[in-house]
Design a protein around this motif. Sequence first.
Motif, mmCIF file in Angstrom:
data_model
loop_
_atom_site.group_PDB
_atom_site.id
_atom_site.type_symbol
_atom_site.label_atom_id
_atom_site.label_comp_id
_atom_site.label_asym_id
_atom_site.label_seq_id
_atom_site.Cartn_x
_atom_site.Cartn_y
_atom_site.Cartn_z
ATOM 1 N N VAL A 1 0.853 -1.189 0.000
ATOM 2 C CA VAL A 1 0.000 0.000 0.000
ATOM 3 C C VAL A 1 0.889 1.240 0.000
ATOM 4 C CG1 VAL A 1 -1.810 1.261 1.197
ATOM 5 C CG2 VAL A 1 -1.804 -1.247 1.227
ATOM 6 N N SER A 2 0.745 2.094 -1.014
ATOM 7 C CA SER A 2 1.499 3.348 -1.108
ATOM 8 C C SER A 2 0.735 4.438 -0.353
ATOM 9 C CB SER A 2 1.694 3.729 -2.576
ATOM 10 O OG SER A 2 2.362 4.964 -2.684
ATOM 11 N N GLU A 3 1.043 4.566 0.925
ATOM 12 C CA GLU A 3 0.318 5.543 1.754
ATOM 13 C C GLU A 3 0.625 6.976 1.338
ATOM 14 O OE1 GLU A 3 1.193 4.738 5.776
ATOM 15 O OE2 GLU A 3 0.270 2.731 5.790
ATOM 16 N N ASN A 4 1.834 7.255 0.856
ATOM 17 C CA ASN A 4 2.181 8.626 0.455
ATOM 18 C C ASN A 4 1.321 9.105 -0.702
ATOM 19 O OD1 ASN A 4 4.177 8.770 2.401
ATOM 20 N ND2 ASN A 4 5.771 8.016 1.022
ATOM 21 N N LYS B 1 -1.970 10.113 0.747
ATOM 22 C CA LYS B 1 -1.849 11.350 1.528
ATOM 23 C C LYS B 1 -1.710 12.559 0.626
ATOM 24 C CE LYS B 1 0.173 9.254 5.673
ATOM 25 N NZ LYS B 1 1.360 9.200 6.572
ATOM 26 N N GLU C 1 -7.667 8.610 2.564
ATOM 27 C CA GLU C 1 -7.147 7.439 3.237
ATOM 28 C C GLU C 1 -7.259 6.213 2.322
ATOM 29 O OE1 GLU C 1 -5.655 7.192 6.138
ATOM 30 O OE2 GLU C 1 -5.845 9.341 6.529
ATOM 31 N N PRO C 2 -6.366 5.258 2.440
ATOM 32 C CA PRO C 2 -6.482 4.031 1.641
ATOM 33 C C PRO C 2 -7.787 3.305 1.962
ATOM 34 C CG PRO C 2 -4.298 4.203 2.621
ATOM 35 C CD PRO C 2 -5.123 5.284 3.243
#
Length: 667
Positions: A605-608, A611, A616-617
């Motif tokens: 999961v690419s949280e950046n 963001k 949110e994912p």
Amino acid sequence: MPCFERDGKFFRTTFRHACGWTTIMQARYIQGKMVILASLLASGMALGQGREKLYSNPTAPDAERLAFNNLELAWLDQLPAYQRKDGIHDIHVVGVDNLNTRETILVQLNSGSVVSLDAETGKRNWIAKPDYGYEVVRQIAWNRNTVFAQCKNTIYAWNRQTGELRFRHLMDQIVSAPFIASEKQLFICDERGKLDVYELPPFDRSGVRYVALDEFKVRTMRLREQLKKTDIPAAAEVPGQPTPPVDKDGKPNPVTKLAEMVPGGAAAAAAMDSPTPFQGLGARAAFGELNMEDLTEIEKRAYARATAPIDPRNPDDARFLDNNGEPMMLPVWGVNIGQTIAFRPIQGQYHLFLPLNLLPENAALGNPLSGDAISPQGGGLVIEKRERENAREYLQSVPSIEMPNLLTKGVLLTGPGRYQNIAYLGDNLGSLTAWSIETNSKTWKTNIGGSIDQPMLVTESDIFVHGEKEGLWRLDRASGKPLWSMKAACGATVNSVSEASLPLAVSPKIVAALDNAGRLLLLDRATGLRLGMINMTCWVIPVQNRQNDRIYLAANNGAIMCLRLRDLQSPSRHHPDERGWQLTNPTVAEFIKELKNRHGIEIFVSENSFKTLGIEPPLNEKMDLSAPNLNFDALPSVNAVLRKSGCRIEDIAGKLFMVPAGPRFKP
């Protein structure tokens, strides 16, 4: 007495005539040898070794005995094995896919003949004979539309549906392991320690482009199923409904109708109109005579490409033709493994897994063995198949062996198991490792305490594996944890059935297995307790069925038998790798976890990226997986379902990341 002084020959002659002493000693000597031989044969039988070579004339079990064990005889057939030197060389139960809607049994006889049977009815589909008799080298291989067999130094390719010969290929190498075939290539391991890869010809010797026709058939059937499942009323019956779009001849256009009137149909129609190769279906023989007026313009163009004649002046056709105008396989690339490969390779979607016992002196791999090992160690290598691209330059480049390598401390005694993109490798020390082929990483590892010397049976949820002196284990396929727990006579808890040896078939409630003496055991799948037992020692060839719950047994006189549970008239199918395993309404997080555990696809999961967009994912959102023919091993298919939740998969530097998909999909 002169007979005792010096001449031993005179001694024996005198006593033979006098009291028969020599005759008695010879009889005892021969009797002792027979006792030793009988004990060796008995020990071999007890271990289940060599029974497949015995010749027997079995009969079907008594119907009353079968009914007592909740079984019944589904069918009994006699294959054309006319001599004692003939018999069954290998037998396989092949699952369904887009082209084959019923399970098939493929049998190769010692004479070289290959027989195809309907697995449910026992009806003989076809029988094919090679040019050379009794020259079988290795087990057969198959893909969606072709069956491959080697007799002497020639590979024969037969139509899987009809048994017609498509092409033959003369080999110049000695094969060390059964080869394996994908839809585009054939992988051959030779005695020199080299993996040779051949590209399959797209047409057969009769000039039919069977690959393109199969793709056309699958594509057309898929579209028909979409329209059949979508009950679209006529425009005149619904007030205010726009008139469905029509073709130039005035007939409704199914593709445009699907795109404009079915939720989610636009993406499906766009994919079908894509110039990339579609995933495919069969020829005039499968359709009968096609009515060209019922085909859309897209289908007509695809059918025209599939039925175009073979042109020797066309470079794309000429490279698959030999000097006699016959189709042939085209060498693509080869990799030096450095040692002989004795087990059949396993293929994932884009990679190939090579199981072998690594030698310390293997210089081709740079001595990957751990420590100061002086004996072989079981392991496996992952290498790319080079089937992602259509560029010829990319196909002809030689791939490299990917690191790290799978290593076990023991030695492999039997071939690995497989489910989709996960390989399961067991050694003689009882170690069982689940290895993801696509990510080239270990999923889990466990030990069952005994040497793994029998082929394992892998289903969508379980692994049934035998350990020497331990018995049959049932393990969770996602984690490797034992699922059976029973109380022994001494009060200890055991996780295996000691009397069971080789698993044959699995139903929702029953596990069918053989014991060391060849008797058929019926075990409770939930607890492992024995529910029944039938003497099947004359059926010396067991058949592992990884597709459904049917029990198949065979003998070298050509007899083959199918048993089924009385309360399951239709087969209880597993989820074989050809069709994919479908989940029901999971969250995105559960979906990603199942992709790793069951299919070997790891997604980060690419949280950046989320963001950056201030969101949110969507890990807790429910997903709809009701689309037909969903293939979780294909990235476009995974993206198709993830986009509905506002995310998609992106391949970055060889790793898969979940990133935002942009605007939400609203049906």
